[in-house]
Scaffold this active site. Structure first.
Site, PDB file in Angstrom:
ATOM      1  N   GLN A 100       0.836  -1.199   0.000  1.00 47.26           N
ATOM      2  CA  GLN A 100       0.000   0.000   0.000  1.00 47.26           C
ATOM      3  C   GLN A 100       0.875   1.255   0.000  1.00 47.26           C
ATOM      4  O   GLN A 100       1.707   1.435   0.890  1.00 47.26           O
ATOM      5  CB  GLN A 100      -0.942   0.034   1.206  1.00 47.26           C
ATOM      6  CG  GLN A 100      -1.952   1.177   1.105  1.00 47.26           C
ATOM      7  CD  GLN A 100      -2.725   1.412   2.387  1.00 47.26           C
ATOM      8  OE1 GLN A 100      -2.144   1.774   3.405  1.00 47.26           O
ATOM      9  NE2 GLN A 100      -4.032   1.205   2.341  1.00 47.26           N
ATOM     10  N   TYR A 181      -5.542  10.853   4.534  1.00 43.81           N
ATOM     11  CA  TYR A 181      -4.188  11.126   4.077  1.00 43.81           C
ATOM     12  C   TYR A 181      -4.191  11.969   2.790  1.00 43.81           C
ATOM     13  O   TYR A 181      -5.218  12.477   2.370  1.00 43.81           O
ATOM     14  CB  TYR A 181      -3.424   9.822   3.954  1.00 43.81           C
ATOM     15  CG  TYR A 181      -3.321   9.108   5.289  1.00 43.81           C
ATOM     16  CD1 TYR A 181      -2.733   9.746   6.382  1.00 43.81           C
ATOM     17  CD2 TYR A 181      -3.855   7.842   5.485  1.00 43.81           C
ATOM     18  CE1 TYR A 181      -2.655   9.125   7.628  1.00 43.81           C
ATOM     19  CE2 TYR A 181      -3.782   7.216   6.732  1.00 43.81           C
ATOM     20  CZ  TYR A 181      -3.187   7.867   7.791  1.00 43.81           C
ATOM     21  OH  TYR A 181      -3.132   7.267   9.034  1.00 43.81           O
ATOM     22  N   ARG A 228      -7.681   2.508  -2.810  1.00 42.94           N
ATOM     23  CA  ARG A 228      -8.563   2.511  -1.641  1.00 42.94           C
ATOM     24  C   ARG A 228      -9.161   3.898  -1.444  1.00 42.94           C
ATOM     25  O   ARG A 228      -8.458   4.908  -1.502  1.00 42.94           O
ATOM     26  CB  ARG A 228      -7.787   2.117  -0.379  1.00 42.94           C
ATOM     27  CG  ARG A 228      -8.703   1.877   0.820  1.00 42.94           C
ATOM     28  CD  ARG A 228      -7.923   1.584   2.088  1.00 42.94           C
ATOM     29  NE  ARG A 228      -8.568   0.564   2.880  1.00 42.94           N
ATOM     30  CZ  ARG A 228      -8.402   0.411   4.187  1.00 42.94           C
ATOM     31  NH1 ARG A 228      -7.612   1.225   4.864  1.00 42.94           N
ATOM     32  NH2 ARG A 228      -9.006  -0.559   4.839  1.00 42.94           N
ATOM     33  N   GLY A 314      -9.182  -7.087   9.180  1.00 40.07           N
ATOM     34  CA  GLY A 314      -8.230  -6.295   9.921  1.00 40.07           C
ATOM     35  C   GLY A 314      -7.894  -6.934  11.250  1.00 40.07           C
ATOM     36  O   GLY A 314      -7.016  -7.789  11.349  1.00 40.07           O
TER      37      GLY A 314
END
Length: 358
Positions: A100, A181, A228, A314
């Protein structure tokens, strides 16, 4: 007993996945100070290879992209060598690895980066978030607004990082345009007050994300590129507006990304199923969906509802390296120890017991 839909194979990009589970990306703060993955990283990911598709923790494409201490990078030869050990370990146990690519933008602090410079962002607006640093908790500072001519340089950083990931033996990359982000910051009106071609309208705010996706797909192949998104997620101090504003922004973005035929769209989903359905209707390849608070008996719900092809795990996968086998056998799960999520070392990282040792 989990739904039989979980155990159907799936072609995803160049990969042939054995089932519909995957490892969701989770920051673990175990890298060396220079961003090279730590010695335990290969073991951590190898332990979870039965999940098939492993999406790594957020990995910075440049020095400016780092937000937290001891997170990995993928832009130097040392980083490539470190990630090659991880990729080899995962492949040896039959899994696939997507790295990622995460540029944090304003969610950073100079004390956490190698150059100790002011963070960069779409606009000079502080996230006003607390962030852990080597000297304790501090607030994120006001970032420096990226000049228009600098933005293509950041696109090039993503391109270089993607090429570096493939050089390290990874099977692909995931572009992180979510969770507060940098790419997500460009999408959010309260973080992006630009007046150039990267701000203002829905189309302009999406421009940077689309350019990054095109550059990465051009560099390594669309079928080795995932992305994503997290519509309406208020992480990192972001506010994307009301429901209709969010729908307009993301329907445009996903509609522009769809013709690229990326390997997958990964949605960190807050609950607008109408919006998720609209993605599903236009997206030509696989859709991955993660929901906060999903319980064990709901793991296959989005697949069964036709909203997802893959459901990444997760916290269940973090505490259970053999989560696939536990689901297949109906075995109990280990519980996550929150105190060891980011502390470094093997404790809470590679020492969760598998069934044969539980």
């Amino acid at each position: 007993m989990t739904s039989s839909s979980l155990w159907q194979p799936l072609a995803l990009g160049r990969l042939e996945l054995p089932h519909r589970l995957a490892l969701a990306p989770m920051t673990r703060n175990r890298a060396h100070s220079d961003g090279t993955p730590g010695e335990l990283a290969a073991e951590y990911y190898r332990q979870r290879a039965s999940l098939g598709l492993l999406i790594t923790e957020g990995t910075q494409p440049s020095e400016d992209g780092q937000g937290y201490f001891c997170t990995p990078g993928i832009y130097t030869p040392e980083h490539v060598d470190g990630w090659r050990k991880v990729a080899d370990a995962v492949h040896d146990d039959g899994g696939y690895l997507f790295i990622q690519l995460m540029h944090v933008g304003r969610i950073s602090h100079p004390d956490n980066t190698p150059h100790r410079r002011q963070p960069v962002a779409p606009s000079a607006i502080s996230a006003e978030q607390d962030i852990f640093t080597p000297t304790g908790k501090q607030q994120t500072p006001v970032p420096r607004e990226l000049a228009s001519e600098e933005i293509q340089g950041v696109v090039s950083e993503f391109r270089h990082a993607a090429a570096s990931a493939i050089a390290a033996g990874a099977d692909g990359v995931e572009i992180h345009a979510a969770n507060g982000y940098l790419l997500h910051q460009f999408l959010a009106p309260n973080a992006n007050r630009r007046t150039d071609s990267y701000g203002g309208s829905v189309e302009n705010r999406a421009r940077f994300v689309i350019e990054v996706a095109r550059a990465v797909a051009d560099e390594i192949g669309a079928d080795r590129t995932g992305i994503r998104i997290s519509p309406a997620f208020p992480l990192g101090g972001l506010d994307e507006g009301d429901t209709e504003a969010v729908r307009a922004q993301y329907r445009y973005l996903v509609g522009e990304l769809a013709p690229l035929h990326l390997a997958y769209l990964h949605v960190h989903h807050l609950g607008d199923d109408e919006l998720l359905r609209s993605f599903r209707d236009v997206w030509p390849t696989a859709v991955l969906v993660v929901r906060y608070g999903r319980e064990r008996d709901g793991i296959a719900a989005d697949i069964d509802a036709g909203l997802a092809d893959v459901e990444p795990l997760g916290r269940f996968a973090l505490a259970n390296p053999d989560v696939v086998e536990r689901l297949q056998q109906g075995a109990p799960f280990n519980e996550v120890d929150p105190a060891t999520l980011y502390t470094g070392g093997a404790t809470g990282y590679t020492d969760y017991p598998a069934l044969t040792h539980a």
